[in-house]
Motif scaffolding. Structure first.
Motif, PDB file in Angstrom:
ATOM      1  N   THR A   1      42.455  35.214  44.458  1.00  0.00           N
ATOM      2  CA  THR A   1      42.176  35.772  43.641  1.00  0.00           C
ATOM      3  C   THR A   1      43.215  37.105  44.095  1.00  0.00           C
ATOM      4  N   TYR A   2      44.135  38.240  43.410  1.00  0.00           N
ATOM      5  CA  TYR A   2      45.012  38.798  43.288  1.00  0.00           C
ATOM      6  C   TYR A   2      44.400  40.305  43.228  1.00  0.00           C
ATOM      7  N   HIS A   3      44.926  40.763  44.217  1.00  0.00           N
ATOM      8  CA  HIS A   3      44.611  42.345  44.494  1.00  0.00           C
ATOM      9  C   HIS A   3      45.339  43.502  43.534  1.00  0.00           C
ATOM     10  N   LEU A   4      45.350  44.201  43.051  1.00  0.00           N
ATOM     11  CA  LEU A   4      47.017  44.913  42.780  1.00  0.00           C
ATOM     12  C   LEU A   4      46.653  46.615  42.778  1.00  0.00           C
ATOM     13  N   VAL A   5      47.836  46.999  43.517  1.00  0.00           N
ATOM     14  CA  VAL A   5      47.580  48.170  43.087  1.00  0.00           C
ATOM     15  C   VAL A   5      48.592  49.317  42.058  1.00  0.00           C
TER      16      VAL A   5
ATOM     17  N   GLY B   1      43.421  38.876  50.908  1.00  0.00           N
ATOM     18  CA  GLY B   1      43.806  40.034  51.235  1.00  0.00           C
ATOM     19  C   GLY B   1      44.894  40.847  51.278  1.00  0.00           C
ATOM     20  N   SER B   2      45.614  40.848  50.964  1.00  0.00           N
ATOM     21  CA  SER B   2      47.062  41.565  50.519  1.00  0.00           C
ATOM     22  C   SER B   2      46.920  42.362  49.514  1.00  0.00           C
ATOM     23  N   LEU B   3      47.534  43.732  49.479  1.00  0.00           N
ATOM     24  CA  LEU B   3      47.732  44.508  47.514  1.00  0.00           C
ATOM     25  C   LEU B   3      49.131  44.894  47.759  1.00  0.00           C
ATOM     26  N   TYR B   4      49.254  44.541  46.130  1.00  0.00           N
ATOM     27  CA  TYR B   4      50.326  44.104  46.228  1.00  0.00           C
ATOM     28  C   TYR B   4      50.490  45.776  45.369  1.00  0.00           C
ATOM     29  N   GLN B   5      51.319  46.238  45.438  1.00  0.00           N
ATOM     30  CA  GLN B   5      51.885  47.821  44.729  1.00  0.00           C
ATOM     31  C   GLN B   5      53.273  47.313  43.132  1.00  0.00           C
ATOM     32  N   VAL B   6      52.278  47.729  42.460  1.00  0.00           N
ATOM     33  CA  VAL B   6      52.900  48.229  40.955  1.00  0.00           C
ATOM     34  C   VAL B   6      53.083  49.171  40.922  1.00  0.00           C
TER      35      VAL B   6
ATOM     36  N   VAL C   1      43.696  47.232  39.989  1.00  0.00           N
ATOM     37  CA  VAL C   1      43.659  45.371  39.520  1.00  0.00           C
ATOM     38  C   VAL C   1      43.054  43.965  39.877  1.00  0.00           C
ATOM     39  N   VAL C   2      42.360  43.655  39.427  1.00  0.00           N
ATOM     40  CA  VAL C   2      41.817  42.710  39.968  1.00  0.00           C
ATOM     41  C   VAL C   2      41.860  41.044  39.489  1.00  0.00           C
ATOM     42  N   ILE C   3      42.827  40.303  39.502  1.00  0.00           N
ATOM     43  CA  ILE C   3      42.869  39.435  38.743  1.00  0.00           C
ATOM     44  C   ILE C   3      42.229  37.876  39.267  1.00  0.00           C
ATOM     45  N   THR C   4      41.819  37.079  38.682  1.00  0.00           N
ATOM     46  CA  THR C   4      40.653  35.674  39.089  1.00  0.00           C
ATOM     47  C   THR C   4      41.521  34.988  38.588  1.00  0.00           C
TER      48      THR C   4
END
Length: 320
Positions: free
Chosen positions: A172-176, A100-105, A164-167
């Motif tokens: 599952t990864y959630h990135l901004v 559930g965390s969002l990771y800033q890129v 971006v959503v990576i499965t």
């Protein structure tokens, strides 16, 4: 003497002269023009006109966020993990993974940012909000159980943002994503405290069954000349020792109910790198010997515990 009759001539001359005088007087009177005054100039009649209606302006539709939208924005902001200096290993930002965390890129034009998944993790799909102005691809490195998937991203210009959503077969990864004019993250990866926690809980159950940490080791082969310094979190190790081949780090029982810190080896230049280890009971088991290692956990306030081998005193077999 003959007399001339000049009466008619005189009469004609007088008439002629009178007529000429009258004509001259008329010419002079005609040449005299009375100058016009403002009072003599009459303004043309003014026809009243109706005032033109004001130009119509386009209606402004001001969007006001409702309570639900505000809640979403606040939740996203609270869940976003920003890059932090303590989380960098060389140029790689290492995030602790949490569902559930969002990771800033942060990315930049003409720069490629590498997003590395866990070794052995298989990629299923990558979905991006903007696939027109962002180039997104994937590749891999290594082989076998060490094979690692890499997601490569690059924006076309600065000032862009998307998600971006990576499965994968594990999570599952959630990135901004945000693009700047020049600053770009070289790479990022994750540590997985939840995996370590699950492994610790299983190991704790095994420990209850009195499963030994290692077999075939005699007490005289153990070396306990390790110093533990630094912060004092609840998970601070109790001790560290080795058998000349492997290194063992013993933790308190409270580790099974909290996050497990990742282990980094520190070389002679002070640079840290992740090291492979496995959990057995309350122990980290490292299949090598080392001189200095660090346990790190946290983002804003990071706890760091240093494990350093004391003087070897002539002991051999201390390879890296």
């Amino acid at each position: 003497m003959k007399r001339l009759n000049i009466a008619p001539l005189c009469g004609l001359s007088l008439v002629t002269l009178c007529a000429a005088a009258e004509t001259s007087a008329q010419i002079k009177s005609a040449e005299i023009v009375k100058p016009a005054t403002i009072a003599d100039v009459k303004a043309p009649p003014v026809t009243p006109t109706k005032a033109a209606p004001p130009a119509s302006r386009p209606a402004r539709h001001t969007h006001r966020a409702n309570a639900a939208e505000t809640s979403v924005a606040l939740a996203n902001r609270a869940a976003t993990r920003q890059p932090a200096a303590p989380g960098f290993i060389n140029a790689v930002q290492v995030y602790p993974f949490a569902d559930g965390s969002l990771y800033q890129v942060y990315a930049a034009p003409e720069r490629v940012t590498d997003i590395a998944l866990q070794p052995g993790e298989a990629l299923i799909s990558v979905a991006a909000g903007d696939t027109v102005r962002w180039v997104i691809g994937d590749t891999s490195s290594g082989s076998g159980s060490d094979k690692r998937t890499h997601i490569l991203i690059k924006p076309f210009s600065a000032g862009l943002s998307t998600n971006v959503v990576i499965t994968s077969d594990r999570r599952t990864y959630h990135l901004v994503l945000a693009s700047t004019s020049a600053t770009a993250m070289v790479a990022l990866s994750w540590t997985y405290p939840q995996d370590a926690l699950i492994a610790l809980k299983r190991a704790e159950e095994e420990r209850q069954k009195a499963v030994p940490v290692a077999t075939g080791i005699s007490p005289d082969q153990l070396h306990f000349d390790y110093a533990i310094t630094g912060d004092r979190p609840l998970w601070r190790p109790l001790r560290a020792f080795d058998d000349g081949r492997q290194t063992f780090i013993e933790f308190p029982a409270s580790l099974a109910v909290g996050e497990a810190p990742p282990l980094f080896l520190v070389d002679a230049k002070g640079q840290a790198q992740l090291v492979n280890y496995r959990l057995q009971g309350r122990f980290y088991v490292v299949d090598r010997l080392f001189d200095t290692a660090e346990l790190r956990l946290g983002l804003k306030h990071q706890d760091v515990v240093l494990i350093a081998r004391a003087s070897a005193g002539g002991r051999k077999g201390r390879g890296s």
